[in-house]
Design an enzyme around this catalytic site. Structure first.
Site, PDB file in Angstrom:
ATOM      1  CG  ASP A 219      -1.766  -1.218   1.327  1.00  0.00           C
ATOM      2  OD1 ASP A 219      -2.288  -1.645   0.288  1.00  0.00           O
ATOM      3  OD2 ASP A 219      -1.910  -1.768   2.434  1.00  0.00           O
ATOM      4  CG  ASP A 258      -2.935  -4.245  -1.891  1.00  0.00           C
ATOM      5  OD1 ASP A 258      -3.985  -4.603  -2.448  1.00  0.00           O
ATOM      6  OD2 ASP A 258      -2.741  -4.430  -0.680  1.00  0.00           O
ATOM      7  CG  ASP A 262      -5.397  -0.730   2.106  1.00  0.00           C
ATOM      8  OD1 ASP A 262      -6.018   0.099   1.412  1.00  0.00           O
ATOM      9  OD2 ASP A 262      -5.167  -1.891   1.735  1.00  0.00           O
ATOM     10  NE  ARG A 314     -10.884  -3.548  -2.735  1.00  0.00           N
ATOM     11  CZ  ARG A 314      -9.958  -4.494  -2.616  1.00  0.00           C
ATOM     12  NH1 ARG A 314      -8.786  -4.185  -2.084  1.00  0.00           N
ATOM     13  NH2 ARG A 314     -10.190  -5.720  -3.017  1.00  0.00           N
TER      14      ARG A 314
HETATM   15 CA    CA Z   1      -3.393  -3.589   1.349  1.00  0.00          CA
END
Ligand code: CA
Ligand code: CA
Length: 436
Positions: A219, A258, A262, A314
């Site tokens: 991330d 990714d 997060d 997301r």
């Molecule tokens: Ca992640």
């Protein structure tokens, strides 16, 4: 103001062997580096609030221009910097390539390969025609991939300890990796461009979905069991390395990215304000597993005045947390848009006074996605200038599995709230890097 030579020497003494000494400078103009999160500005301001490294002394107020200097300023060793709670202010000046050795020479993906890993060997070993589709890869080639990935992670995933403020100046940009805020309290990250945290070693998972998927590890910024994190006026992007340019293997995109931000594994009290999240697929997870046993009652995050531009899904996808989403501006692209707000397991999203600029052919019913969740609060949101009941739009299009209309809580930690109609101008004018 000039910094005395003695201060600079102290900083060098603190630097690890092999690392270049960081330049010690006074705080940035307008004292951005000492700014703390304002009271009542979102979940990050709850309880003890978020002050980052604002109490840093002169020796721990530094400007860095290389990965080695960044690691030195964070405490000296990337593997142990996460436990360095000394108050520190770090100004990232210009671009810092994270795929470098300690002499700041760029490392290509091949430099991390170990154990005999090559992509060609990996593709040969786990081709569904050879390996099948019922189990995840294992064995020597997968072990070599994991070892290679760990070698890259030790370079490009930069661990940040408690009581830290990181501010970008002079176009401050982290390229090819990101920051890990794990098991710590009280971190501020502002005015940094996070670009292309690409994983050289994606893993094939034939059991992910009906077709299998390539998944990556990094991330751009992750809050992992961390508390009191303020993420403000940053820009997150895949830059020139967009997903659309990646090849397909086994019929699936070779996904090297990714998340952009997060918030996982019991993280709590996070405010993400005035950021730009753009040109990316899996943008933000709040909670990364339905089976988590550490997230209930946590994962409280406020998102306000952010711009999501050309992101697929997301934005955010939420599990468990009470997540306040207000005054954000969503500008998805026709052709690649999945959804914006993911209503995941036990999630409690409140989405109010947001503006969705949806392209032709994208319906208001696409904004929400029901992902094991049951309800959210959503009102006073605008779609292309018209106040729109997003839940009603979703439920009309998905009459067999509808969403309820109450998240079960009411946000109290908000500063100025714009009307939805004022959001595009306000966010466009002030979100992202270069605005503070
Ligand atoms: Ca992640
Ligand atoms: Ca996946």
């Amino acid at each position: 103001m000039r910094v005395p030579r003695r201060t600079a020497l102290l900083a060098c003494t603190a630097a690890l062997l092999g690392a270049t000494c960081a330049t010690v400078t006074p705080a940035a103009a307008a004292d951005v580096a000492h700014t703390v999160l304002t009271a009542k500005d979102g979940w990050g301001s709850a309880t003890t609030g978020t002050t980052g490294g604002s109490k840093a002394d002169a020796a721990h107020t530094v400007t860095v221009t290389t990965r080695a200097q960044l690691v030195a300023a964070l405490g000296g060793s990337n593997s142990s910097n996460g436990s360095n709670a000394t108050a520190k202010i770090i100004q990232i000046s210009g671009t810092i390539d994270l795929n470098v050795n300690d002499s700041n020479s760029h490392l290509a993906c091949s430099a991390y390969q170990t154990g005999g890993y090559t992509l060609a060997k990996y593709l040969a070993a786990y081709d569904p025609a050879v390996w099948g589709r019922t189990k995840v890869p294992s064995g020597t080639v997968e072990d070599a991939r994991v070892a290679s990935q760990k070698a890259q992670a030790s370079r490009v995933q930069i661990n940040v300890g408690a009581n830290t403020t990181i501010v970008g100046i002079n176009g401050g940009r982290l390229l090819g990796g990101g920051l890990v805020v794990k098991n710590v309290d009280n971190v501020i990250i502002r005015n940094v461009t996070f670009e292309d945290a690409a994983d050289c070693f994606p893993q094939w998972d034939p059991t992910d979905g009906s077709t299998g998927n390539w998944n990556s590890m990094y991330d751009s910024l992750v809050a992992y069991n961390a508390t009191h994190v303020w993420v403000d006026h940053n820009t997150f992007t895949d830059g020139a390395n967009v997903d659309a340019n990646q090849p397909k293997y086994f019929g699936r995109p070779y996904q090297v990215h990714d998340g952009q931000l997060d918030v996982v594994k019991g993280a709590d009290y996070v405010t993400a304000s005035w950021n730009i999240f753009k040109d990316h697929d899996k943008t933000i997870l709040v909670g990364n597993s339905d089976s988590s046993t550490v997230d209930t009652g946590k994962l409280r995050v406020t998102f306000h005045h952010n711009l999501w531009q050309n992101t697929v899904e997301r934005a955010p996808r939420v599990r468990f947390g009470q997540v306040d989403v207000y005054n954000n501006y969503f500008v998805p692209t026709a052709g690649n848009y999945g959804y914006s707000l993911g209503v995941g397991k036990s999630s409690a999203i409140v989405a109010q006074y947001n503006y969705f600029k949806l392209p032709s052919g994208v319906a208001a019913s696409s904004v929400l996605s029901k992902l094991s969740g049951t309800a959210l609060t959503a009102n006073n949101n605008s779609v292309n200038g018209t106040t729109t009941d997003l839940i009603a739009a979703y439920n009309t299009a998905h009459s067999s599995s509808t969403l309820g209309t109450s998240a079960g809580w009411t946000p109290s930690l908000r500063l100025t709230v714009h009307s939805a109609s004022a959001v595009p101008a306000a966010v466009t004018a002030a979100a992202g890097v270069g605005k503070i």
